[in-house]
Motif scaffolding. Structure first.
Motif, PDB file in Angstrom:
ATOM      1  N   GLU A  90       0.779  -1.229   0.000  1.00  0.00           N
ATOM      2  CA  GLU A  90       0.000   0.000   0.000  1.00  0.00           C
ATOM      3  C   GLU A  90       0.812   1.282   0.000  1.00  0.00           C
ATOM      4  OE1 GLU A  90      -0.343  -2.225   2.746  1.00  0.00           O
ATOM      5  OE2 GLU A  90      -1.845  -3.394   1.697  1.00  0.00           O
ATOM      6  N   SER A  91       2.061   1.221   0.482  1.00  0.00           N
ATOM      7  CA  SER A  91       2.797   2.472   0.673  1.00  0.00           C
ATOM      8  C   SER A  91       4.292   2.205   0.796  1.00  0.00           C
ATOM      9  CB  SER A  91       2.307   3.168   1.948  1.00  0.00           C
ATOM     10  OG  SER A  91       2.555   2.342   3.070  1.00  0.00           O
ATOM     11  N   VAL A  92       5.037   3.293   0.937  1.00  0.00           N
ATOM     12  CA  VAL A  92       6.451   3.206   1.290  1.00  0.00           C
ATOM     13  C   VAL A  92       6.540   3.706   2.721  1.00  0.00           C
ATOM     14  CG1 VAL A  92       8.774   4.067   0.836  1.00  0.00           C
ATOM     15  CG2 VAL A  92       7.258   3.528  -1.072  1.00  0.00           C
ATOM     16  N   GLN A 116       2.291   4.902   7.642  1.00  0.00           N
ATOM     17  CA  GLN A 116       1.372   5.644   6.789  1.00  0.00           C
ATOM     18  C   GLN A 116       0.013   4.953   6.678  1.00  0.00           C
ATOM     19  OE1 GLN A 116       2.419   8.744   5.639  1.00  0.00           O
ATOM     20  NE2 GLN A 116       4.042   8.156   7.053  1.00  0.00           N
ATOM     21  N   LYS A 117      -0.031   3.665   6.946  1.00  0.00           N
ATOM     22  CA  LYS A 117      -1.264   2.882   6.835  1.00  0.00           C
ATOM     23  C   LYS A 117      -1.504   2.136   8.144  1.00  0.00           C
ATOM     24  CE  LYS A 117      -1.969   3.783   2.482  1.00  0.00           C
ATOM     25  NZ  LYS A 117      -3.076   4.527   1.991  1.00  0.00           N
ATOM     26  N   ARG A 118      -2.773   1.827   8.435  1.00  0.00           N
ATOM     27  CA  ARG A 118      -3.135   1.142   9.675  1.00  0.00           C
ATOM     28  C   ARG A 118      -2.430  -0.208   9.808  1.00  0.00           C
ATOM     29  NH1 ARG A 118      -6.576  -2.589  11.132  1.00  0.00           N
ATOM     30  NH2 ARG A 118      -7.608  -2.702   9.128  1.00  0.00           N
ATOM     31  N   GLU A 119      -2.362  -0.971   8.742  1.00  0.00           N
ATOM     32  CA  GLU A 119      -1.702  -2.275   8.785  1.00  0.00           C
ATOM     33  C   GLU A 119      -0.200  -2.117   9.068  1.00  0.00           C
ATOM     34  OE1 GLU A 119      -1.950  -6.448   6.422  1.00  0.00           O
ATOM     35  OE2 GLU A 119      -1.826  -4.641   5.179  1.00  0.00           O
ATOM     36  N   SER A 120       0.402  -1.092   8.498  1.00  0.00           N
ATOM     37  CA  SER A 120       1.820  -0.832   8.764  1.00  0.00           C
ATOM     38  C   SER A 120       2.040  -0.483  10.224  1.00  0.00           C
ATOM     39  CB  SER A 120       2.334   0.307   7.882  1.00  0.00           C
ATOM     40  OG  SER A 120       2.304  -0.074   6.532  1.00  0.00           O
ATOM     41  N   GLU A 121       1.116   0.236  10.818  1.00  0.00           N
ATOM     42  CA  GLU A 121       1.225   0.572  12.233  1.00  0.00           C
ATOM     43  C   GLU A 121       1.263  -0.700  13.074  1.00  0.00           C
ATOM     44  OE1 GLU A 121      -1.113   3.222  15.622  1.00  0.00           O
ATOM     45  OE2 GLU A 121      -1.824   3.228  13.558  1.00  0.00           O
ATOM     46  N   GLU A 122       0.404  -1.657  12.747  1.00  0.00           N
ATOM     47  CA  GLU A 122       0.366  -2.925  13.480  1.00  0.00           C
ATOM     48  C   GLU A 122       1.691  -3.677  13.345  1.00  0.00           C
ATOM     49  OE1 GLU A 122      -1.770  -7.289  13.173  1.00  0.00           O
ATOM     50  OE2 GLU A 122      -2.726  -5.585  12.194  1.00  0.00           O
ATOM     51  N   GLY A 150       6.349 -11.716  13.445  1.00  0.00           N
ATOM     52  CA  GLY A 150       5.389 -11.758  12.349  1.00  0.00           C
ATOM     53  C   GLY A 150       5.526 -10.629  11.344  1.00  0.00           C
ATOM     54  N   SER A 151       6.408  -9.703  11.592  1.00  0.00           N
ATOM     55  CA  SER A 151       6.618  -8.585  10.676  1.00  0.00           C
ATOM     56  C   SER A 151       7.841  -8.872   9.812  1.00  0.00           C
ATOM     57  CB  SER A 151       6.831  -7.295  11.462  1.00  0.00           C
ATOM     58  OG  SER A 151       7.112  -6.240  10.575  1.00  0.00           O
ATOM     59  N   SER A 152       7.624  -8.991   8.509  1.00  0.00           N
ATOM     60  CA  SER A 152       8.744  -9.309   7.630  1.00  0.00           C
ATOM     61  C   SER A 152       9.183  -8.133   6.767  1.00  0.00           C
ATOM     62  CB  SER A 152       8.394 -10.503   6.734  1.00  0.00           C
ATOM     63  OG  SER A 152       7.230 -10.235   5.984  1.00  0.00           O
ATOM     64  N   LEU A 153       8.307  -7.228   6.405  1.00  0.00           N
ATOM     65  CA  LEU A 153       8.699  -6.115   5.546  1.00  0.00           C
ATOM     66  C   LEU A 153       9.478  -5.044   6.299  1.00  0.00           C
ATOM     67  CD1 LEU A 153       5.499  -5.691   3.337  1.00  0.00           C
ATOM     68  CD2 LEU A 153       7.607  -6.932   2.818  1.00  0.00           C
ATOM     69  N   THR A 154       9.122  -4.815   7.559  1.00  0.00           N
ATOM     70  CA  THR A 154       9.811  -3.801   8.361  1.00  0.00           C
ATOM     71  C   THR A 154      11.300  -4.098   8.447  1.00  0.00           C
ATOM     72  OG1 THR A 154       7.776  -3.597   9.646  1.00  0.00           O
ATOM     73  CG2 THR A 154       9.727  -2.518  10.537  1.00  0.00           C
ATOM     74  N   SER A 155      11.653  -5.372   8.429  1.00  0.00           N
ATOM     75  CA  SER A 155      13.059  -5.754   8.524  1.00  0.00           C
ATOM     76  C   SER A 155      13.877  -5.210   7.359  1.00  0.00           C
ATOM     77  CB  SER A 155      13.199  -7.272   8.607  1.00  0.00           C
ATOM     78  OG  SER A 155      12.655  -7.868   7.454  1.00  0.00           O
ATOM     79  N   GLY A 156      13.269  -4.993   6.215  1.00  0.00           N
ATOM     80  CA  GLY A 156      13.993  -4.409   5.081  1.00  0.00           C
ATOM     81  C   GLY A 156      14.510  -3.027   5.410  1.00  0.00           C
TER      82      GLY A 156
END
Length: 171
Positions: A90-92, A116-122, A150-156
């Motif tokens: 959904e976003s960067v 920037q998005k609710r799911e990203s906040e979680e 459970g968060s895999s994208l944040t690790s990038g």
């Protein structure tokens, strides 16, 4: 189709179909492997450190060092901060990573997000809650986080910020 071979057995014993049982175990293991890719599954710290993420993040850094390089250290002791970004469907998103290094070992870590998005906040919240258990006490050159809680994208974004910090802290 799985074929089983049953060897001749002594009189009065029951046949054992090892092939079917082994196939069941392999099938369960394969399904467990699929679940590991599920972004909603929680990962343990041991599952977290592994490969570099597939998302190509970018980073900008502001670093401040205090102290000096320890004997035999690759990096100057101090506290460093860098931003890392990563793409979601959904976003960067961007996170800020602050680490304290002593003798190339991370002694403290702080991650702050700007979702920037609710799911990203979680997912950023999950990542922030679990990252300390994964990296504190480890040599900075030996960490590469792929999944935390459970968060895999944040690790990038985290890995990208760590690379920037390593460049800034190089002795």
């Amino acid at each position: 189709m799985i074929r089983t071979t049953v060897a001749p057995r002594p009189r009065g014993t029951r046949p054992v179909r090892v092939g079917v049982a082994a196939a069941s175990v392999v099938g369960i293991a394969a399904l467990a492997g699929c679940a590991a890719g599920d972004s909603d599954a929680a990962a343990t710290p041991e599952e977290s450190a592994a490969t570099t993420p597939s998302v190509a993040p970018s980073a900008s850094a502001t670093a401040s060092a205090t102290g000096s390089a320890s004997s035999g250290s690759t990096y100057v002791d101090g506290t460093y901060t860098a931003d890392g970004s990563y793409a979601t469907p959904e976003s960067v998103e961007t996170i800020s990573v602050t680490v304290t290094l002593e003798g190339d070992v991370i002694t403290d870590v702080e991650v702050t997000g700007d979702p920037q998005k609710r799911e990203s906040e979680e997912y950023q919240g999950r990542f922030i809650g679990g990252i300390s258990d994964v990296v504190v006490g480890k040599d900075i050159d030996e960490i590469s986080v792929s999944r935390v809680a459970g968060s895999s994208l944040t690790s990038g974004g985290f890995n990208d910020a760590i690379e920037t910090i390593k460049a800034e802290a190089a002795a």
